[in-house]
Each structure stands twice: as C-alpha cells, then as structure tokens.
Design a protein around this motif. Structure first.
Motif, PDB file in Angstrom:
ATOM      1  N   CYS A  45       0.911  -1.034   0.124  1.00 44.43           N
ATOM      2  CA  CYS A  45      -0.236   0.048  -0.015  1.00 44.43           C
ATOM      3  C   CYS A  45       0.743   1.035   0.022  1.00 44.43           C
ATOM      4  N   CYS A  48       0.195   3.064   3.934  1.00 37.96           N
ATOM      5  CA  CYS A  48       0.662   2.336   5.058  1.00 37.96           C
ATOM      6  C   CYS A  48       1.876   1.380   4.803  1.00 37.96           C
ATOM      7  N   CYS A  70      -7.828   0.464   1.248  1.00 40.20           N
ATOM      8  CA  CYS A  70      -6.951  -0.472   1.671  1.00 40.20           C
ATOM      9  C   CYS A  70      -7.420  -1.211   2.794  1.00 40.20           C
ATOM     10  N   CYS A  73      -5.278   0.229   6.327  1.00 41.05           N
ATOM     11  CA  CYS A  73      -5.317   1.425   6.677  1.00 41.05           C
ATOM     12  C   CYS A  73      -6.629   2.328   6.357  1.00 41.05           C
TER      13      CYS A  73
HETATM   14 ZN   LIG Z   1      -2.779   0.853   3.363  1.00 40.03          ZN
END
Ligand SMILES: [Zn+2]
Length: 277
Positions: A45, A48, A70, A73
């Motif tokens: 990602c 994060c 995501c 996060c």
């Molecule tokens: Zn993320």
C-alpha cells in the motif's frame, strides 16, 4: 449447457488474463516516470506500506470487494488501478471478438496494451519514453516475420518503409515550424508506419486528429460554460482547468493506430465512396 459454462469460464479467464496485464501496465506507467524498477519489490500500500497478500491483488475484483479502500489503513485506493485492470480485461475480450482465437488477436492485444501504457505516461509527463517505440517496432517486426504464417496483417515491406516517413516527416517539419508535436509523437507515428504500412498510417493520423479535435471542442465548450457561470475568471483559465495540464497527443494517435490496424481498408473505401458517387 456444459458448453456454455465452458465458454463463460474461458471468457472470464481471458478477462482475468487481460486484467493482470493491465495491472502490470499500470505499475509500469507509474514507475517509469519515477525511474523505478518495475520488476523488483513486493506490492504494498503506498500509504501504510503494508505488504499486500494474494486476496488484495486480484485484478479489478479486489478493488470492488474492498470498496476502493486499503484493507489495513482504509486509505482510498486510486481509481486508476481498477480502471487499467478493467481496460486490460476488456482489451483481451475485444481482441478475441475482433480477430477470434488467433495469433493475430494476441498481437492486437499486445499493441493495445503498449499504447494504453504509453498514453498514461504521455498524459502525466508529456513524454513517450523510447522503450515504447521499441515495443511497437517489435510488433512491426513480428507482423512482418510471422504475418504470412499466422495471417497477421502484412502491408508489405515497401508500404512499411514508406509508412515510416509518410506521417513522421510532415510532423517533424510542422514541429520545426510551430512546435505543435513532441519528438515522442513523431517517433510513434514513424514506428506505427512500419507496423501499418503507409495507407493505414495516414488513416491512423487522420483518426487521431479527429479524436483530438473532439476533445478540443469539449474543452472550448467547458471553458465557455465555466465563464458563463462565473466559475472561471477568463476563457483561458477555463480551458486550463478543463485540460488540467498541457495537451498530450499520444493518446489520440494511439486511438488512431488501433482503429487503423483494424478498419483502415473500410475507412479508406468509405472515404473514396463519398467522392465517387
Ligand atoms: Zn494501506
């Protein structure tokens, strides 16, 4: 009935194959301008940095199931991921629909995905890296080499050589005089000429100009409406906010190349038909 299930499964797998290639093209389009390697490194990602597992990486469908966020996060995932995956899947189905289960369809799919990737980069950076011209050149060589064996469109070597110059040279002269086109656009039409032959290259260029003209009309209307509604201070501001950035010609030439690859014969006879009635 089992036949219908088998066909449906085949089409689904073909879509997924195209979506995987689309996913790869999106990674290439995002990393090439940053000069990052696109073969190394696990997917993570961007917010994060959490590594993504197999379930997060199913092209197109993961984005739908995760509702565009995501898993770790909850940051929104850019729409360009599922969009390019969808384009890849549809391009695979489109190639099959147009040309059947043939090597020709595979070449068409390859050409479309190269053009999609270079268009994304051109829209973002206003440049087309040389690697993409080489990728189209590879398609040209393949179609020349294997054309007679696999029935891939072969306009003949003379037409290909003329095609290399027929649009690129006038574009080069125009660029010298007015600065209208970039070097990347000129090189694209040169290698497209080797792929298509001179007649279809002219068709590709005309279709590209038309497509770009429609976009320009949209921008002018958008700007006029923005000024009328007092959302833009001037017509120029309105045009700038419609375009976001400078004008990239690569995507329109790409549309022209695909249209010409498939329909140049029909378009040429339609065009002459208008005058010879
Ligand atoms: Zn993320």
């Amino acid at each position: 009935m089992p036949e219908k299930v088998a066909v449906g499964l085949f089409l689904f797998l073909l879509f997924m194959f195209g979506a995987c290639i689309g996913s790869f093209c999106n990674v290439v389009a995002m990393r090439v301008p940053l000069k990052e390697s696109f073969t190394k490194g696990r997917s993570h990602c961007p917010k994060c940095k959490h590594d993504l597992n197999a379930l997060d990486l199913i092209p197109f469908f993961s984005w739908i199931f995760l509702r565009g966020k995501c898993r770790y996060c909850k940051e929104k995932i850019s729409f360009r991921y599922p969009f390019t995956e969808l384009v890849g899947g549809l391009a695979a189905l489109f190639s099959l629909w147009q040309l059947g289960v043939t090597v020709n369809a595979l070449v068409l799919f390859y050409i479309i995905m190269v053009l999609v990737t270079l268009s994304m980069i051109d829209l973002e950076t206003m440049e087309i890296p040389d690697g993409f011209h080489i990728a189209i050149l590879v398609a040209a060589i393949l179609s020349y080499w294997f054309g007679p064996t696999f029935g891939i469109m072969d306009p003949g070597i003379v037409s290909r050589v003329i095609g290399f110059f027929v649009v690129s040279v006038p574009m080069y002269i125009l660029a010298m005089l007015t600065g209208g086109f970039g070097g990347g656009d000129i090189k694209l039409m040169a290698v497209a000429g080797l792929l298509l032959g001179w007649k279809a290259t002219l068709v590709a260029f005309m279709v590209g100009i038309f497509a770009a003209a429609f976009y320009c009309i949209y921008i002018v209307i958008y700007a006029a409406v923005a000024v009328a509604r007092k959302k833009a201070d001037s017509f120029k501001d309105g045009m700038h906010s419609a375009m976001k950035r400078q004008f990239a010609f690569g995507p329109y030439l790409s549309v022209g190349i695909v249209v010409a690859y498939l329909y140049s014969e029909q378009l040429i006879s339609f065009y002459w038909g208008m005058f010879l009635k």
